[in-house]
Design a protein around this motif. Sequence first.
Motif, short mmCIF file in Angstrom:
data_model
loop_
_atom_site.label_atom_id
_atom_site.label_comp_id
_atom_site.label_asym_id
_atom_site.label_seq_id
_atom_site.Cartn_x
_atom_site.Cartn_y
_atom_site.Cartn_z
N THR A 1 2.50 36.87 -5.94
CA THR A 1 2.50 38.09 -5.13
C THR A 1 1.51 38.01 -3.98
O THR A 1 1.62 38.75 -3.01
N ARG A 2 0.54 37.09 -4.09
CA ARG A 2 -0.51 37.03 -3.07
C ARG A 2 -0.51 35.75 -2.26
O ARG A 2 -1.13 35.68 -1.21
N SER A 3 0.15 34.70 -2.73
CA SER A 3 0.04 33.43 -2.02
C SER A 3 1.28 32.58 -2.18
O SER A 3 2.11 32.81 -3.06
N VAL A 4 1.41 31.62 -1.29
CA VAL A 4 2.48 30.62 -1.34
C VAL A 4 1.82 29.26 -1.14
O VAL A 4 1.04 29.07 -0.21
N SER A 5 2.12 28.32 -2.01
CA SER A 5 1.54 26.98 -1.88
C SER A 5 2.55 25.93 -2.30
O SER A 5 3.42 26.19 -3.14
N PRO A 6 2.48 24.72 -1.70
CA PRO A 6 3.43 23.67 -2.05
C PRO A 6 3.18 23.13 -3.46
O PRO A 6 2.04 23.04 -3.91
N THR A 7 4.26 22.81 -4.16
CA THR A 7 4.16 22.09 -5.43
C THR A 7 3.85 20.63 -5.11
O THR A 7 3.74 20.23 -3.95
N ASP A 8 3.73 19.78 -6.14
CA ASP A 8 3.50 18.35 -5.91
C ASP A 8 4.64 17.76 -5.08
O ASP A 8 4.42 16.98 -4.15
N ALA A 9 5.88 18.16 -5.43
CA ALA A 9 7.03 17.68 -4.66
C ALA A 9 6.98 18.21 -3.23
O ALA A 9 7.31 17.49 -2.27
N GLY A 10 6.56 19.47 -3.08
CA GLY A 10 6.45 20.05 -1.75
C GLY A 10 5.39 19.36 -0.92
O GLY A 10 5.58 19.12 0.29
N GLU A 11 4.26 19.04 -1.55
CA GLU A 11 3.20 18.32 -0.83
C GLU A 11 3.70 16.96 -0.35
O GLU A 11 3.41 16.54 0.78
N ARG A 12 4.45 16.28 -1.19
CA ARG A 12 4.99 14.97 -0.80
C ARG A 12 5.96 15.10 0.36
O ARG A 12 5.92 14.32 1.32
N LEU A 13 6.83 16.10 0.29
CA LEU A 13 7.80 16.31 1.37
C LEU A 13 7.09 16.68 2.67
O LEU A 13 7.43 16.16 3.74
N LEU A 14 6.09 17.55 2.58
CA LEU A 14 5.35 17.96 3.77
C LEU A 14 4.60 16.78 4.38
O LEU A 14 4.58 16.60 5.60
N ARG A 15 4.00 15.96 3.53
CA ARG A 15 3.23 14.82 4.01
C ARG A 15 4.09 13.77 4.70
O ARG A 15 3.71 13.17 5.71
N ASN A 16 5.30 13.55 4.17
CA ASN A 16 6.13 12.47 4.69
C ASN A 16 7.13 12.92 5.76
O ASN A 16 7.46 12.15 6.67
N VAL A 17 7.59 14.15 5.66
CA VAL A 17 8.61 14.62 6.59
C VAL A 17 8.01 15.37 7.78
O VAL A 17 8.50 15.27 8.90
N GLY A 18 6.93 16.13 7.51
CA GLY A 18 6.31 16.93 8.57
C GLY A 18 6.01 16.16 9.84
O GLY A 18 6.42 16.55 10.95
N PRO A 19 5.29 15.01 9.74
CA PRO A 19 4.97 14.25 10.96
C PRO A 19 6.21 13.74 11.68
O PRO A 19 6.23 13.66 12.91
N ARG A 20 7.27 13.41 10.92
CA ARG A 20 8.50 12.91 11.56
C ARG A 20 9.20 14.02 12.34
O ARG A 20 9.75 13.79 13.42
N LEU A 21 9.16 15.23 11.79
CA LEU A 21 9.73 16.36 12.53
C LEU A 21 8.94 16.62 13.81
O LEU A 21 9.51 16.97 14.84
N ASP A 22 7.61 16.45 13.72
CA ASP A 22 6.78 16.60 14.93
C ASP A 22 7.18 15.57 15.98
O ASP A 22 7.24 15.87 17.18
#
Length: 296
Positions: free
Chosen positions: A54-75
């Motif tokens: 109800t107060r926060s949103v945070s990546p799971t382990d899988a989300g962290e991996r996706l953010l780390r590997n896909v985020g820079p490529r989208l940039d």
Amino acid sequence: MRENINDLLAFVAVATDQSFTRAAARLGTSQSSLSRTIRNLEERLGVRLLTRTTRSVSPTDAGERLLRNVGPRLDEIEAELEALGTLRDKPAGIVRINCSENAAESVVWPKLAQVLPAYPDIKVEIFIQHSFTDIVAERFDAGVRLGESLEKDMIAVRIAPDDRLIAVGSPSYFERHAPPETPRDLTAHSCINLRLATRGGLYAWEFEKDGTSLNVKVEGQLTFNTMRQIVDAALAGFGIAFVPESGIHGHLARGTLMQVLDDWCQPFPGFHLYYPSRRQQSPAFEVVMNALRHRG
């Protein structure tokens, strides 16, 4: 494939901001639509990407991996698409800059205001934040900091000359109180404090003369966390303020503020624009950077 890219962009926005509200505002969509997009992406991948409370949103382990590997490529994809602006008659695109209120008012906005009318297709977002920010994680194109605070892995461009923090007060204040002759005399004065955004404490005024450094913790009736309010309080005669010289030249020239302890106030490196060294910059960013560059 196109749907996957749009969903990934939505995920990166939510994971980076750690908020559906902020991400939806940045993407120009509704929270409910954004939430459905993330749920559909999770269902297609068969794995939960975000932990929601109800107060926060945070990546799971899988989300962290996706953010780390896909985020820079989208940039990189976004930067390449923006680079196509070189084929247009004029540069176009969005440039997001993170800076302090003082930097925005004294340097960034005055310089951009002179140049942007010639580039109507360039959109600039100036985000005011007093604490240090990871501009890569927060998806800013650049940030502004003092030269002494820059990170080594960033490219830095000077956008302002050296500056000083100086002690000032109004004529009405000094009619009632004798001006201090040394920084230690400030303890007998009413001073206007600055609350630091990064650590939450009060800023100890820093002085130096003939190689001797002196930090003074001052007292007074008022404390603010922005320089504009501190200057306004000093103009109103509430006490002595310690503020950037670059922001009050007009008040000093008009005599509405008077400087004291001049020989104790030493210069420090002025504002620099900084950005990641590994990212290709768009034509729009080049226009903004050249407009801000210091040529003194």
